[in-house]
Write an enzyme that holds these catalytic residues in place. Structure first.
Site, short mmCIF file in Angstrom:
data_model
loop_
_atom_site.label_atom_id
_atom_site.label_comp_id
_atom_site.label_asym_id
_atom_site.label_seq_id
_atom_site.Cartn_x
_atom_site.Cartn_y
_atom_site.Cartn_z
N THR A 121 29.53 31.90 42.36
CA THR A 121 30.94 31.68 42.06
C THR A 121 31.80 31.28 43.27
OG1 THR A 121 30.80 33.19 40.21
CG2 THR A 121 32.99 32.80 41.11
N GLU B 290 44.43 32.89 47.83
CA GLU B 290 45.34 33.89 48.39
C GLU B 290 45.30 33.92 49.92
OE1 GLU B 290 42.82 35.56 45.75
OE2 GLU B 290 44.03 37.35 45.47
N TYR C 177 44.88 37.75 42.89
CA TYR C 177 43.90 37.93 41.83
C TYR C 177 44.02 39.30 41.16
CZ TYR C 177 39.70 38.19 39.12
OH TYR C 177 38.84 38.33 38.07
N HIS D 161 26.48 37.26 32.13
CA HIS D 161 25.73 38.23 32.93
C HIS D 161 25.24 39.38 32.08
CE1 HIS D 161 26.09 36.66 36.95
NE2 HIS D 161 27.33 36.33 36.70
N ASP E 234 31.98 26.60 37.37
CA ASP E 234 31.45 26.67 38.74
C ASP E 234 29.93 26.62 38.77
OD1 ASP E 234 31.49 29.11 37.42
OD2 ASP E 234 31.92 30.31 39.21
N HIS F 211 22.82 33.48 37.67
CA HIS F 211 22.97 32.14 38.24
C HIS F 211 22.89 32.31 39.74
CE1 HIS F 211 27.07 33.24 39.38
NE2 HIS F 211 27.11 33.89 38.22
ZN LIG Z 1 31.02 32.03 38.56
#
Ligand SMILES: [Zn+2]
Length: 497
Positions: A153, A220, A236, A276, A319, A433
């Protein structure tokens, strides 16, 4: 700090982008063109005839499927509900050669949306009328967007906004240790020293323009000209409802026309979150995808109400993809003890990116040799599905070398396999991933919709490092040096008149 100086920010030349999907028709060629007069035999002729028949049937089926797909898109109520009729959209796809003029905004605006872990193909799981509308009236990477390696990610989100491979933007994993300072990077690290390169929000502000970020890894971080301005840069918080995120982005279009940010990001954690937990084939994914589609619908409707939908360049991406991991697809480092003992303290990450930093006095090349001896011995369960590399010997297409932050020994794990330290009774099924970015299940989506995206256009797959130049091109600003090709935007965007 020292390590930053050691990491080159100089971009490397990018290899030519090639479409890596095999062409099924050329694969059949040696058979279907077999007209040799060899003494062969009825059986061979029969096989050929059967094969040709199958080919014909397949062709008819494919034609029917294409025709059906065409009917679906061209008669989709969603394309006809846009300000353009479906008929004009379909014909526009053939005649469009220059960008459509803005009708309400006085400058281009790019809205970059990420749906985390949106594996390429998820869009076919269920009815996705709103995403389908962006595709039908926009430009799509027909076989998906290729993430960077590792397909994780943070590295990928930051590659999308910098145009740099992780070795150059510094976020080489979601978690890692700086070998020089011994400090640890986590997804909550906001010190600018970690985040190299120039993200789009900084590029935009450098040009005296405004950017707004509703979550994006790195957004950020106060760096250069970007100070994460209040009201335009959200810290976030995963508990903010998705609808609220959409509505806030829409509210930026209620600002006086000269104050509307020219670049905005919008981020959703789904369907990665579900992927996930349950893997890519569960009903939960289907529901998450349907919800993302609903949110895109909410966004489109809000933009239409404000009269700016056709003016805004919407780029929707993910992503990375997702693959199921389950049961016996495990490799245990302790099983290598006969060849080499790898204590947990050497391992920076296990899976799907195995990253090992041996202590001083242990030669990385020795670790690689012994690991591969064990893995290839046939005596380590699933050993053949893992291969260790010195990072400098990894395939160059992975671009995963030119940073001190990348540990010296990297293990490439085959799709769906996982590496753990030791055997336990735990058996869990889910999704993962992070694998080689050449693995198809790691691909995600790219959809562009707006004045410079031809309607109904399909483009070959490309790596996400090209998105940075695409966006600076739409905004007509000069971007920072990066790994993307400067000519790429002209292959995907309509030229301005
Ligand atoms: Zn991701």
């Amino acid at each position: 700090m020292v390590s930053d100086a050691l990491i080159s920010t100089k971009p490397t030349p990018i290899p030519t982008q090639e479409e890596d999907s095999p062409n099924p028709s050329s694969a059949l060629l040696p058979f279907s063109t077999d007209s040799s007069s060899s003494p062969c035999q009825t059986q061979k002729r029969t096989t050929t005839v059967v094969f040709i028949a199958l080919l014909v049937v397949t062709s008819i089926a494919l034609s029917a499927a294409s025709a059906f797909a065409f009917l679906f898109f061209s008669h989709s109520p969603y394309s006809s509900s846009s300000s353009q009729s479906s008929k004009s959209s379909a014909s526009a796809a053939h005649v469009e050669s220059i960008a459509r003029p803005l009708t309400k905004l006085n400058h281009p605006v790019v809205l970059l949306i990420s749906s985390d872990g949106f594996r390429f193909g998820y869009q076919f799981k269920t009815s996705t009328p709103n995403i389908g509308r962006l595709i039908a009236n926009g430009t799509e990477a027909e076989r998906g967007l290729i993430p960077v390696f590792p397909t994780l990610t943070f590295p990928n989100h930051y590659s999308i906004v910098t145009g740099l491979y992780p070795a150059y933007h510094g976020i080489i994993n979601n978690h890692f240790v700086d070998p020089v300072t011994g400090q640890t990077f986590t997804m909550a690290s906001h010190e600018p020293k970690w985040w190299l390169g120039e993200p789009l929000w900084e590029t935009v502000v450098n040009h005296g323009l405004k950017a707004a970020t509703y979550f994006w890894p790195g957004s950020e971080v106060k760096k250069g000209s970007w100070d994460c301005p209040k009201g335009l840069c959200m810290y976030y918080n995963g508990s903010v409802p998705f609808d609220e995120r959409v509505d806030t982005v829409l509210s930026y279009f209620d600002l006086p026309i000269d104050e509307i940010p020219v670049f905005m990001t919008l981020y959703f954690e789904d369907p990665d979150h579900q992927g996930h937990k349950v893997g890519p084939d569960d009903l939960e994914i289907t529901e998450a995808v349907a919800n993302i589609d609903r949110l895109i619908g909410r966004l489109i409707q809000g933009l239409e109400q404000r009269g700016v939908f056709e003016d805004v360049s919407i780029i929707m991406v993910g992503d990375h993809g997702m693959v199921g991991t389950c049961d016996k697809k495990l490799i245990f480092l302790d099983d290598l003890a006969h060849w080499i003992e790898i204590p947990g303290s050497w391992v920076q990450s296990y899976t799907p990116l195995l990253a090992i930093h041996p202590p001083p006095g242990v030669a990385p090349s020795d670790v690689v040799t012994k690991m591969n001896e064990g893995l290839g011995s046939g005596k380590v369960e699933n050993g053949k599905h893992l291969k260790a590399y010195l990072k400098e010997e990894l395939p160059s297409r992975l671009h995963y070398f030119a940073s001190d932050r990348i540990p010296p020994v990297i293990g490439l794990i085959e799709e769906g396999f996982k590496v753990e330290q030791k055997r336990t009774n735990r058996r869990e099924c889910g999704g993962a991933h992070g694998y080689d970015n050449a693995v198809f299940s790691m691909r995600t989506i790219f959809i562009g919709h707006g004045p410079q995206f031809a309607r109904g256009q399909k483009v070959p797959s490309f790596e996400n490092i090209h998105i940075y130049n695409t966006i600076t091109s739409i905004l007509n600003i000069k971007g920072a040096p990066n790994n993307g090709s400067s000519s790429f935007p002209s292959t995907i965007l309509l030229p301005n008149p």
